[in-house]
Write an enzyme that holds these catalytic residues in place. Structure first.
Site, short mmCIF file in Angstrom:
data_model
loop_
_atom_site.label_atom_id
_atom_site.label_comp_id
_atom_site.label_asym_id
_atom_site.label_seq_id
_atom_site.Cartn_x
_atom_site.Cartn_y
_atom_site.Cartn_z
CB SER A 185 -1.06 0.04 1.25
OG SER A 185 -2.15 0.83 0.98
CG HIS A 221 -5.91 -2.16 0.28
ND1 HIS A 221 -5.05 -1.56 -0.67
CD2 HIS A 221 -5.26 -1.65 1.29
CE1 HIS A 221 -4.12 -0.90 -0.11
NE2 HIS A 221 -4.29 -1.03 1.17
#
Length: 739
Positions: free
Chosen positions: A581, A699
């Site tokens: 991320s 995610h």
């Protein structure tokens, strides 16, 4: 409500020098990394130029932003097939997979939460794809399973995404996510009949329900519907109350701020049931406002206790209107104050009683146990626990801390406190470090006692962890945590894996994972670089790596990489970097800036187009850390480190694995698509670039243990091919561990 709810994120003790750092070193006369080859098909370019603040910007792979387009789907399928053809054929795949399965096959559990006469916790016996929720009359052994998500639909990739028991243990609210999405639908389980009630509360994101003490319903924050992606102009959360049995679409609004799209609300109810507590956030900024409402009075007004985004305000406990709060107000490292929330509309420092003063170590969390506060400080990446007397705080004469004997822990690692309800006499918390699987501990009048420690196939006695400080480009001392075998040779031949994050005031903490354990068993060195922008040293450390100062985080990361080579822990050809991320951004930025410093790179669900990130998904929420290219002053800063815009044609880049997931609705997959395409086209060397695409993943994964294990195996197979190491030595290490 952690800032990580919005921020791009995904999965780190002072000590003496490694005394005899001298497993058998892995050597190769002809490194496998030098022979690593794979087909590298071209990606079509388009001619697309735009002008930002007077500067021409070339964006030849913008067509990959449309994930639904048939040509993009075909491109993704081609890339995924190529990656699978190489990683599935890795010579060590079978042996690595077997060892990872062994290391993962250990029971895990969370700290218990008491509700009524039962304790509840998440439990996995080591073979389940998802943890079950269990309960026991004591906190140490469960009596029955109350919810097993492994029985849910696999077609929709449904996963358990949070659970909250009601105060008396009558019900359990539990969140369901599909395909790794951040969206949650909350359901309710009757804990007497163990039947799921008809209630469905959809479109919840980044907050959990807060039960009212009468157990008739709960408070929650939700959006109007699937307006995905949430645009800054349409992200209008409302705080609602759901009464059991009522349709969710009729749930009354408790609080809203229609003039401020992008704000979100985290509800809580005080242990005595009197107060509704509302924390208000803007995007991923950790600073919040704090409001309360007296639920004992139907007509009670909303009290805006702290009505500015000037600091963090977190409620720890209360007695009536007296609230104990952790705050960064006038204390960047945090302190604890007592405030009478009914005394005034906007509380100011004149009415506060300081219970725990600020110090040079960040105050991370606290929990009330009887007449004491157990407080966690972060001391050079390591949890330290202290006890403070609340009676002294009531008398306004302060309280000296009574340190808890944390030397009983296996190492110097990470403590995660739970919040006991009411006048509980015991506190349960988890402990882990790089070498220790998650343990559960109890603290009461007798001190800390371990109540759960899993049996593990990993022998921690072979390894050691130590902290080093590395001078960055401006002289700042950056902490790096190193873990490797006791007999590792300090000769520059050790394969090393360097991890970093550095954003949103989130500290990287030492935790045990099967992936790191397997890497260590192969003879590798595992390093975490605690760069500026994270929360390792409080808000000042965070602010030192945001906005126009963001490049400092990249400089810190590069400084640690170069130090590892300079001190002969490893050499560039055997150094891999990895991040997730915001950490994927860190890796991408370091990779394009100094490609010769590394032998391999893995960027997972990373943010790579810094000029357009705020236009997709919830990217707009990250402006507090990044700023946006709409700002003429920040545009050149963002462009200077944006991975996608700094790929240079003809440069020899190391072997790179770019990973994303089709269901990632936080960091859009387009970042990975565009970066991988640009990197491959520009690469002037032979090491390949791969794109790994998780189908129906999100995610933070979201598909359970089996998918996470597969992703870890792919990364280890990639490193086995990419780094300049002897495959025979790795096979020998795996064979030795399998016995």
């Amino acid at each position: 409500m952690s800032v990580a709810r919005w921020g791009p994120w995904a999965t780190a003790a002072a000590g003496a020098l490694f005394a005899t750092l001298a497993c058998a070193p892995m050597r190769s006369s002809v490194g496998s990394g030098a022979r690593f080859r794979a087909p590298q098909p071209e990606t079509p370019r388009v001619t697309l130029h735009e002008t930002l603040h007077g500067e021409a910007i070339d964006d030849p792979f913008r067509w990959l932003e449309d994930a639904a387009a048939p040509e993009v789907r075909a491109w993704v399928a081609r890339e995924a097939a190529l990656t699978r053809s190489v990683l599935d054929a890795a010579p060590l795949r079978a042996a690595l997979g077997a060892r990872l399965a062994q290391l993962s096959r250990q029971p895990t559990r969370s700290a218990p939460v008491r509700a009524g006469d039962w304790y509840y916790w998440a439990w996995n016996d080591g073979t389940q794809n998802q943890p079950s929720i269990v309960r026991g009359r004591s906190a140490e052994a469960h009596d029955e399973v109350v919810l097993d998500p492994n029985l849910w639909s696999t077609d929709r990739a449904e996963t358990l995404a949070g659970w909250v028991p009601s105060p008396l243990g009558t019900y359990l609210a539990f969140g369901v996510a599909e395909g790794g999405s951040d969206w949650r639908t909350w359901r309710v389980l009757d804990l007497e009949s163990l039947e799921v009630l008809p209630d469905r509360v959809p479109w919840v994101r980044f907050n959990a329900p807060a039960w009212s003490n009468d157990e008739r319903g709960f408070y929650y924050g939700a959006y109007p519907g699937a307006d995905e992606p949430l645009r800054p102009t349409s992200a209008r959360m409302t705080l609602r109350h759901h009464e059991l049995g009522a349709p969710a679409e009729r749930d009354p609004i408790v609080h809203e701020e229609p003039l401020h799209a992008g704000r979100s609300f985290a509800p809580a109810v005080s242990d005595d049931g009197r107060w509704l507590i509302i924390s208000v956030f803007e995007g991923a900024d950790p600073r919040n406002r704090l409001y309360v409402r007296d639920l004992s009075r139907p007509d009670a007004p909303l009290i805006r206790v702290f009505d500015a985004f000037d600091a963090e305000y977190e409620v720890i406990a209360n007695e009536g209107a007296l609230f104990w709060l952790r705050t960064t107000n006038a204390a960047p490292n945090g302190r604890i104050v007592a405030v009478d929330v009914s005394a005034q509309e906007r509380a100011d420092a004149a009415g506060w009683t300081e219970v725990v003063p600020t110090s040079s170590q960040p105050l991370i969390s606290a929990a009330r146990v009887g007449e004491t506060l157990v407080v966690e400080h972060l001391v050079d990446l390591t949890s330290r626990l202290d006890v403070y007397d609340l009676r002294a705080a009531r008398e306004a004469d302060g309280s000296a801390p009574d340190p808890i004997a944390t030397d009983v822990f296996p190492g110097r690692g990470t403590v995660t406190l739970t919040r006991p309800r009411g006048d509980a006499s015991a506190l349960y918390f988890s402990y882990t470090d790089t070498l220790t699987p998650l343990e559960i501990w109890r603290f009461d009048a007798r001190g800390p006692q371990r109540v759960f420690a899993p049996e593990s196939a990993f022998d921690r006695r072979r390894y050691a962890t130590a902290l080093r400080f590395v001078a960055s480009a401006d002289g700042t001392q950056v902490p790096a945590l190193l873990t490797c075998a006791l007999d590792t040779a300090h000769d520059g031949e050790t394969p090393a894996l360097l991890y970093g994050y550095g954003g949103f005031n989130v500290p990287v903490r030492p935790v045990f994972t099967p992936a790191v354990a397997a890497w260590l068993e192969l003879g590798g060195l595992y390093v975490t670089a605690h760069v500026r922008g994270g929360g390792e040293y409080g808000e000042e450390w965070h602010q030192a790596g945001v906005l126009e100062r963001k490049p400092r985080a990249i400089e810190d990361f590069l400084a640690v990489a170069r130090w590892l080579a300079r001190e002969r822990w490893t050499r560039p050809a055997r150094l891999a970097i990895r991040g997730e991320s915001n950490g994927g951004l860190l890796v991408g930025a370091a990779l394009v800036r100094e490609p010769g410093d590394f032998g391999a790179a893995i960027s997972t669900v990373g943010v790579h187009d810094m000029l357009r990130y705020h236009r997709f998904g919830v990217g707009w929420a990250w402006a507090s850390d990044y700023g946006t290219a709409d700002d003429a002053a920040l545009f050149p800063v963002l462009k200077s480190y944006s991975p996608y815009h700094n790929v240079k044609r003809g440069t020899r880049y190391p072997a790179t694995l770019v990973a994303t997931a089709t269901g990632d609705d936080r960091v859009a997959p387009l970042h990975s698509y565009k970066f991988a395409a640009a990197l491959r086209e520009a690469n002037g060397g032979e090491p390949p670039v791969f794109l790994r695409v998780e189908q129906s993943g999100g995610h933070a994964g979201g598909n359970g243990a089996a998918r996470r294990l597969e992703a870890t195996l792919d990364e280890l197979c990639f490193l086995s091919l990419a780094l300049d190491v002897d495959q025979a030595a790795w096979a020998q290490q795996l064979a030795a561990r399998a016995q």
